[in-house]
Scaffold this motif. Structure first.
Motif, PDB file in Angstrom:
ATOM      1  N   THR A  25       0.741  -1.165   0.086  1.00  0.00           N
ATOM      2  CA  THR A  25       0.099   0.007   0.047  1.00  0.00           C
ATOM      3  C   THR A  25       0.845   1.178   0.185  1.00  0.00           C
ATOM      4  O   THR A  25       1.940   1.208   0.680  1.00  0.00           O
ATOM      5  CB  THR A  25      -0.956  -0.042   1.188  1.00  0.00           C
ATOM      6  OG1 THR A  25      -1.823  -1.284   1.161  1.00  0.00           O
ATOM      7  CG2 THR A  25      -1.628   1.423   1.260  1.00  0.00           C
ATOM      8  N   ALA A 501      -2.546  -1.309  -3.482  1.00  0.00           N
ATOM      9  CA  ALA A 501      -3.167  -0.257  -2.965  1.00  0.00           C
ATOM     10  C   ALA A 501      -2.708   1.149  -2.751  1.00  0.00           C
ATOM     11  O   ALA A 501      -1.590   1.390  -2.586  1.00  0.00           O
ATOM     12  CB  ALA A 501      -4.172  -0.609  -2.006  1.00  0.00           C
ATOM     13  N   HIS A 502      -3.672   2.221  -3.108  1.00  0.00           N
ATOM     14  CA  HIS A 502      -3.160   3.717  -2.960  1.00  0.00           C
ATOM     15  C   HIS A 502      -3.955   4.384  -2.022  1.00  0.00           C
ATOM     16  O   HIS A 502      -5.089   4.764  -2.147  1.00  0.00           O
ATOM     17  CB  HIS A 502      -3.107   4.021  -4.445  1.00  0.00           C
ATOM     18  CG  HIS A 502      -2.322   5.264  -4.577  1.00  0.00           C
ATOM     19  ND1 HIS A 502      -1.818   5.530  -5.786  1.00  0.00           N
ATOM     20  CD2 HIS A 502      -1.841   6.336  -4.011  1.00  0.00           C
ATOM     21  CE1 HIS A 502      -1.156   6.644  -5.686  1.00  0.00           C
ATOM     22  NE2 HIS A 502      -1.305   7.246  -4.520  1.00  0.00           N
ATOM     23  N   THR A 522      -8.655   4.853  -6.600  1.00  0.00           N
ATOM     24  CA  THR A 522      -8.776   3.626  -7.591  1.00  0.00           C
ATOM     25  C   THR A 522      -9.000   4.360  -9.005  1.00  0.00           C
ATOM     26  O   THR A 522      -9.507   5.589  -8.882  1.00  0.00           O
ATOM     27  CB  THR A 522      -9.979   2.553  -7.119  1.00  0.00           C
ATOM     28  OG1 THR A 522     -11.237   3.592  -7.148  1.00  0.00           O
ATOM     29  CG2 THR A 522      -9.900   2.189  -5.786  1.00  0.00           C
ATOM     30  N   GLY A 523      -8.957   3.615  -9.980  1.00  0.00           N
ATOM     31  CA  GLY A 523      -9.417   3.974 -11.341  1.00  0.00           C
ATOM     32  C   GLY A 523      -8.873   5.381 -11.597  1.00  0.00           C
ATOM     33  O   GLY A 523      -7.715   5.700 -11.620  1.00  0.00           O
ATOM     34  N   ARG A 526      -6.834   7.503  -9.047  1.00  0.00           N
ATOM     35  CA  ARG A 526      -5.229   7.074  -8.930  1.00  0.00           C
ATOM     36  C   ARG A 526      -4.692   7.262 -10.326  1.00  0.00           C
ATOM     37  O   ARG A 526      -3.386   7.805 -10.122  1.00  0.00           O
ATOM     38  CB  ARG A 526      -5.378   5.577  -8.622  1.00  0.00           C
ATOM     39  CG  ARG A 526      -3.997   5.051  -8.621  1.00  0.00           C
ATOM     40  CD  ARG A 526      -3.782   3.550  -8.081  1.00  0.00           C
ATOM     41  NE  ARG A 526      -2.542   3.124  -7.715  1.00  0.00           N
ATOM     42  CZ  ARG A 526      -1.967   2.074  -7.401  1.00  0.00           C
ATOM     43  NH1 ARG A 526      -3.009   1.010  -7.597  1.00  0.00           N
ATOM     44  NH2 ARG A 526      -0.717   1.863  -7.031  1.00  0.00           N
TER      45      ARG A 526
END
Length: 556
Positions: A25, A501-502, A522-523, A526
């Protein structure tokens, strides 16, 4: 695995809750946004020192929570069971820091000390970066890591058993020698005491008889004179004796009984009394006849009694207990003399145990030397990939006094020469935080699977690097994330794109207050964050495309 972190009124974070997953992460955000605050929160939750400045301005206290998922056979789970702090639902850590500087800690909702937090979390979390809280800086941890890297568990178990055997035999021998088994003077002294007690000591009955005899002989004159007077009074030649007087009474009574037969029973009582007085007079006469007035006998009894009292004072017991004391000394003497054979047996067993320990420890030393060479090569190769041109050395040294330690004959110090030509220095003395973080990363990657710590945190591991090196760092972190849970704070898009993960950390202005928010990306979000890291404030089509390509490449 670290499942979640909750932070309230901590520094510039008013409230934030982050759910974490396995893998790598990444935390990104502008400088000063508070990315490292989550790392600081973990430091506090694992036992670091706190102070009042950590409480958000205007708040009464800061609250920190973390929830872990711990495997049933993990060392942390076993520690919790030993401390009676286990909970079937998992592991929850909590820390409260008040504005006045006071701090409280909890494990599974039970109060605990900071020391307990540190002890528990040593096997749960490793934090690498510009912090003092790093297990890899400990020589003990370094030796443990080398042994795990070399798969020395079986040999360590054998060595621990040999060590325990040596120490147990040493304790038994010491206890035997403390009892005086090796002191000839002690044995001779006990023999002397026993002989003295057996010569002069008496049991309770014999001692009482001696006291009675001594009392009688010391009063011999009084006894003889008194018994003579009593004999005369009972049945003397003069008419005043009791028997003479009783004879007169009988004569008078006999006249009366001739006049009244009812007095005959009284006459019989008088006759019985006369018989008893005669027997008493005969007994006193025999007593006087056998009584021997011997001054020598009195002196003998007096001396014997004096010796007994002196002996009793010497042994601090009652005179009638001297034979019991003799029996106790006799038992001790038998035990000590019998212990000489036991001592020889223990010495032989200790010699064999020490030999076994030395052989096992020497075998382990050879294994460690081989493992150290392999670890040196593996870590040095990764350091070169991370743009550190120097070399890594796991330097083994023999302890001056090992005392048959379960950990073996040597200790290890991780040394690093950051640049060719520079002398190797201990890892704990590396000045650059970013450099230290990369070295720690190289060690962790080289020893994947050797360390049981499930959560690894890297704070700004990419400090001072860029380009291809940054991508290598990201790949190594992702590789580590395949085997461990990795949390890394980064400024570099090459590293951020490789995360599983971010999280983005950002500061917001709200009603004149500065607040930190943490958002899961996400998507599209990100892509835009990686593009921001690539191209700055203005996001162009090209930077977005580049960011998207980096993320797709990482996914592959």
């Amino acid at each position: 695995m670290l499942k979640s972190i909750f932070v309230k009124d901590f520094a510039i974070i008013d409230r934030a809750e982050v759910a974490l997953s396995a893998g790598m992460t990444v935390l990104t955000g502008e400088t000063g946004a508070g990315k490292s605050l989550l790392v600081d929160a973990l430091l506090l939750l694992t036992g670091a020192r706190s102070d009042a400045s950590m409480v958000r301005h205007g708040a009464e206290r800061a609250e920190l929570h973390a929830e872990f998922e711990v495997a049933p056979d993990h060392a942390a789970r076993l520690w919790l069971q030993e401390q009676e702090l286990d909970d079937d639902e998992g592991l929850r850590l909590r820390r409260i820091i008040r504005a006045d500087g006071n701090s409280r800690a909890y494990i599974n909702d039970r109060p605990c000390s900071s020391a307990q937090l540190r002890e528990l979390c040593a096997s749960l979390v490793e934090i690498h970066g510009q912090h003092e809280h790093q297990a890899l800086l400990s020589k003990t941890q370094q030796l443990r890591l080398l042994d795990r890297f070399g798969r020395h568990e079986t040999m360590l178990t054998r060595l621990a058993q040999a060590s325990a055997s040596v120490h147990q035999l040493q304790r038994q021998l010491q206890a035997l020698e403390s009892a005086g088994s090796s002191d000839p003077d002690r044995i001779e002294f006990l023999k002397f005491q026993l002989k003295e007690l057996q010569r002069d000591g008496l049991g309770a009955e014999r001692f009482q008889k001696l006291v009675d005899d001594h009392k009688r002989t010391s009063n011999a004159s009084q006894l003889l004179d008194g018994s003579a007077r009593l004999g005369e009074r009972l049945d003397g030649d003069e008419g005043e004796s009791l028997r003479a007087q009783l004879s007169d009474v009988r004569a008078e009574l006999e006249k009366l009984a001739s006049l009244d037969e009812s007095l005959h029973p009284v006459l019989e009582l008088i006759d019985a009394a006369d018989i008893q007085l005669g027997e008493a007079a005969d007994a006193i006469r025999r007593y006087r006849d056998r009584f021997d007035l011997d001054p020598a006998e009195f002196d003998k009894l007096d001396q014997q009694l004096a010796r007994i009292h002196e002996l009793a004072r010497k042994h601090r017991v009652a005179p009638k207990e001297l034979l019991d004391k003799a029996e106790s000394i006799e038992q001790e003497l038998a035990r000590i003399e019998g212990a000489s054979g036991e001592r020889e047996r223990l010495l032989l067993a200790l010699q064999q145990a020490e030999k076994q320990y030395s052989q096992t420890a020497s075998e382990l030393s050879q294994l460690r030397a081989d493992s150290a060479r392999r670890l040196d090569a593996a870590v040095t190769a990764i350091l070169h990939e991370l743009a550190i041109a120097g070399a890594f050395t796991a330097a083994l040294s023999t302890r001056s006094e090992h005392q048959f330690a379960a950990s073996g004959l040597e200790e290890v110090e991780f040394l690093v020469s950051p640049n060719p030509g520079q002398p190797a220095r201990p890892l704990r003395k590396i000045a650059s935080g970013g450099e230290l973080a990369r070295i720690s990363l190289a060690i962790e990657v080289a020893t994947i699977g050797a360390d049981e710590v499930p959560v690894m945190v890297f704070d700004e591991v990419d400090s001072g690097i860029g380009g291809a090196t940054a991508e290598v760092v990201g790949r190594k972190l992702r590789e580590l994330g395949e085997a461990r849970q990795v949390l890394t704070v980064t400024h570099l898009p090459q590293v951020a794109a490789l995360g599983h993960a971010h999280l983005r950390v950002a500061k917001k202005q709200d009603a004149g207050q500065t607040r930190t928010q943490i958002e899961v990306l996400t998507g599209k979000n990100r892509v835009e964050e990686v593009a921001r890291m690539l191209g700055g404030i203005q996001l162009t089509t090209e930077t977005k495309a580049h960011a998207s390509a980096m993320l797709k490449a990482a996914a592959r």
